[in-house]
Motif scaffolding. Structure first.
Motif, PDB file in Angstrom:
ATOM      1  N   SER A   1     -33.473 -20.776 -34.531  1.00  0.00           N
ATOM      2  CA  SER A   1     -34.048 -21.006 -35.794  1.00  0.00           C
ATOM      3  C   SER A   1     -34.268 -19.958 -36.657  1.00  0.00           C
ATOM      4  O   SER A   1     -34.557 -18.820 -36.374  1.00  0.00           O
ATOM      5  CB  SER A   1     -35.621 -21.528 -35.247  1.00  0.00           C
ATOM      6  N   SER A   2     -33.946 -20.291 -37.922  1.00  0.00           N
ATOM      7  CA  SER A   2     -33.818 -19.300 -39.065  1.00  0.00           C
ATOM      8  C   SER A   2     -35.065 -18.605 -39.393  1.00  0.00           C
ATOM      9  O   SER A   2     -35.815 -19.300 -39.486  1.00  0.00           O
ATOM     10  CB  SER A   2     -33.057 -19.714 -40.162  1.00  0.00           C
ATOM     11  N   GLN A   3     -35.091 -16.993 -39.368  1.00  0.00           N
ATOM     12  CA  GLN A   3     -36.440 -16.671 -39.822  1.00  0.00           C
ATOM     13  C   GLN A   3     -36.614 -17.088 -41.324  1.00  0.00           C
ATOM     14  O   GLN A   3     -37.807 -16.575 -41.972  1.00  0.00           O
ATOM     15  CB  GLN A   3     -36.293 -15.370 -39.484  1.00  0.00           C
ATOM     16  N   ILE A   4     -35.714 -17.668 -42.165  1.00  0.00           N
ATOM     17  CA  ILE A   4     -35.961 -17.516 -43.556  1.00  0.00           C
ATOM     18  C   ILE A   4     -36.051 -19.277 -43.665  1.00  0.00           C
ATOM     19  O   ILE A   4     -36.924 -19.622 -44.195  1.00  0.00           O
ATOM     20  CB  ILE A   4     -34.582 -17.298 -44.267  1.00  0.00           C
ATOM     21  N   LEU A   5     -34.904 -20.047 -43.012  1.00  0.00           N
ATOM     22  CA  LEU A   5     -35.092 -21.622 -43.419  1.00  0.00           C
ATOM     23  C   LEU A   5     -36.008 -22.221 -42.558  1.00  0.00           C
ATOM     24  O   LEU A   5     -36.596 -23.427 -42.799  1.00  0.00           O
ATOM     25  CB  LEU A   5     -33.794 -22.057 -43.206  1.00  0.00           C
ATOM     26  N   GLY A   6     -36.313 -21.909 -41.160  1.00  0.00           N
ATOM     27  CA  GLY A   6     -36.887 -22.538 -40.347  1.00  0.00           C
ATOM     28  C   GLY A   6     -36.257 -23.520 -39.614  1.00  0.00           C
ATOM     29  O   GLY A   6     -36.813 -24.005 -38.628  1.00  0.00           O
ATOM     30  N   THR A   7     -35.150 -23.802 -40.087  1.00  0.00           N
ATOM     31  CA  THR A   7     -34.171 -24.766 -39.383  1.00  0.00           C
ATOM     32  C   THR A   7     -33.863 -24.705 -37.812  1.00  0.00           C
ATOM     33  O   THR A   7     -33.721 -23.545 -37.560  1.00  0.00           O
ATOM     34  CB  THR A   7     -32.716 -24.981 -40.197  1.00  0.00           C
ATOM     35  N   ILE A   8     -34.344 -25.776 -37.265  1.00  0.00           N
ATOM     36  CA  ILE A   8     -34.113 -25.766 -35.772  1.00  0.00           C
ATOM     37  C   ILE A   8     -32.733 -26.340 -35.477  1.00  0.00           C
ATOM     38  O   ILE A   8     -32.471 -27.362 -35.954  1.00  0.00           O
ATOM     39  CB  ILE A   8     -35.294 -26.439 -34.993  1.00  0.00           C
ATOM     40  N   ASN A   9     -32.042 -25.458 -34.948  1.00  0.00           N
ATOM     41  CA  ASN A   9     -30.431 -25.879 -34.840  1.00  0.00           C
ATOM     42  C   ASN A   9     -30.347 -26.737 -33.487  1.00  0.00           C
ATOM     43  O   ASN A   9     -31.032 -26.574 -32.484  1.00  0.00           O
ATOM     44  CB  ASN A   9     -29.538 -24.696 -34.672  1.00  0.00           C
ATOM     45  N   PRO A  10     -29.275 -27.783 -33.724  1.00  0.00           N
ATOM     46  CA  PRO A  10     -29.222 -28.761 -32.496  1.00  0.00           C
ATOM     47  C   PRO A  10     -28.326 -28.054 -31.320  1.00  0.00           C
ATOM     48  O   PRO A  10     -27.210 -28.410 -31.176  1.00  0.00           O
ATOM     49  CB  PRO A  10     -28.378 -29.774 -33.347  1.00  0.00           C
ATOM     50  N   ILE A  11     -29.040 -27.028 -30.636  1.00  0.00           N
ATOM     51  CA  ILE A  11     -28.162 -26.324 -29.575  1.00  0.00           C
ATOM     52  C   ILE A  11     -27.620 -27.255 -28.451  1.00  0.00           C
ATOM     53  O   ILE A  11     -26.483 -27.018 -28.052  1.00  0.00           O
ATOM     54  CB  ILE A  11     -29.264 -25.315 -28.867  1.00  0.00           C
TER      55      ILE A  11
END
Ligand code: PMP
Length: 422
Positions: free
Chosen positions: A188-198
């Motif tokens: 998860s990006s510290q800027i966008l917060g997006t949780i990636n589909p790992i």
């Protein structure tokens, strides 16, 4: 800092659906204080988490009554060895690793990524091989791979981002080639917060036998992690971001990968036999823990894990999502404010710009006039910021010890700054 005598309470909201944030806040001495004459509002947990009293108590008890260096023969040492192993097991249980042997203690998430990158450069990468990282990486997951590429002759390829700030899976599939040796990306990006589909990424990578490293610096503190379910080959995080001690990080690696990876540091504690000609290494995880580790801090992490279990990782995650939703809604109401990233699944961070506002000035104002700690700048992802065509942004990050009233104060402070400036 002065000590605040009484915590501001609002009885109506004091128990938010089972999560009693006002009770929890009593466990955090820093949150009882005033900053610049104002109640301290800490909205910078993505940088580092505030510490519960149990952490200080555990450290103090260990140093005062239990101190011994692990791996010696005397009783104090044996006890410390046991406590260290207990903590290793607690970390393994926390992220659902198969075995505590898959948990390596390092100094932080940055060091954990470096251990893997250096190991790959030393033994697993050749000229022309390819490393895939992602456009939204923190510098900690860019620079070590550039170094590994320089040392081995490998090349770094970058996964692009969609309009909403999500991972372009099709583009990733096209980037993967027969020369791809590792995919390293942020959970998860510290800027966008997006949780990636790992899970989708590990499934795609494993079809070609490619290992995946997941930088969990921003997820481990905020959601239950199951490395076996994610099926990642490496997972890295820092204790200090999850209200734990500084100077402690975790490198999880599937045992088959930790076995293959050469150690990055040599020295005592990691070797079995040493001659001037040759050294044999201890088995994992010790192979990666050369010298004396920060063992008192590591042991104190165990107390923080227990504390989080008592609160409930899911309860923490649910409450933080509630805060995020509330925060985004409040911030969206501010005219000229633009949130970076609109992915549907986010960690509790809100980074934004405001038309005509110098965010560094806003950061200073929030701190000095309102006692609010946030972070402004390029937020340790210069390539992402360049892609977004944003020079600087400001980030408010939320944690389970924050309240909705603090978010109200943030919004009020931003409005006041904008009006003052116009
Ligand atoms: N990755 C991410 C996504 C981060 O947010 C950070 C810290 N901001 C790091 C890695 C590096 O963590 P540390 O500085 O604790 O090593």
């Amino acid at each position: 800092m002065e000590i605040q005598t009484k915590e501001k309470t609002n009885t109506q909201q004091s128990t938010q659906e089972g999560f009693d944030v006002y009770r929890v806040r009593q466990d955090f001495p820093m949150l009882q204080q005033k900053l610049n004459g104002k109640p301290f509002i800490y909205l910078d947990s993505a940088a580092s988490g505030q510490k519960p009293q149990v952490l200080m108590d555990r450290l103090s008890d260990f140093y005062a009554h239990e101190y011994g260096k692990p791996n010696e023969q005397h009783t104090a040492s044996k006890n410390a060895t046991e406590m260290l192993q207990e903590t290793r097991q607690k970390v393994a249980d926390l992220i659902k690793a198969k075995s505590s042997d898959e948990i390596v203690f390092v100094r932080g998430c940055t060091e954990a990524i470096n251990v893997v990158a250096l190991g790959f450069a030393r033994g697993l990468l050749q000229d022309g091989d390819e490393i895939i990282i992602y456009l939204m990486e923190h510098h900690a997951n860019i620079v070590p791979w550039q170094m590994a590429a320089q040392d081995s002759g490998a090349v770094v390829k970058v996964i692009p981002l969609t309009e909403t700030g999500e991972l372009d899976l099709e583009a990733l599939e096209n980037l993967i080639s027969d020369r791809t040796k590792i995919i390293s990306l942020v959970h998860s990006s510290q800027i966008l917060g997006t949780i990636n589909p790992i899970k989708k990424i590990t499934a795609m990578a494993h079809k070609k036998g490619i290992p995946v490293l997941v930088d969990g610096a921003q997820t481990a503190p905020h959601m239950p992690i199951d490395v076996q379910d994610l099926d990642c080959d490496f997972f890295t995080f820092s204790a200090h971001k999850m209200s734990g001690p500084t100077g402690v990080g975790v490198l999880y690696g599937k045992s088959e990968w930790l076995e293959k990876l050469p150690p990055h540091n040599g020295g005592g504690e990691m070797c079995n036999t040493v001659t001037f000609e040759q050294t044999t290494y201890k088995s994992i995880p010790k192979k990666f823990e050369a010298g004396t580790t920060s063992f008192a801090d590591i042991i104190s992490l165990g107390a923080v894990i227990d504390y989080h279990h008592a609160l409930g990782m899911q309860a923490i995650a649910d409450y933080e999502q509630e805060l995020l939703e509330y925060g985004l809604e409040k911030l969206h109401q501010i005219k000229g404010l633009h949130i970076l990233g609109s992915a549907p699944e986010k960690e509790p961070v809100a980074s934004f710009t405001i038309d005509g506002v110098d965010v560094k000035e806003l950061e200073k104002y929030l701190n000095s006039e309102w006692g609010i700690a946030v972070k402004a700048g390029s937020l340790a992802s210069q390539p992402l910021m360049k892609h977004l065509k944003v020079e600087q942004a400001i980030r408010a990050s939320f944690c389970y010890y924050n309240t909705k009233e603090e978010i109200d104060t943030l919004a009020q402070a931003i409005e006041t700054f904008i009006q003052k400036d116009s």
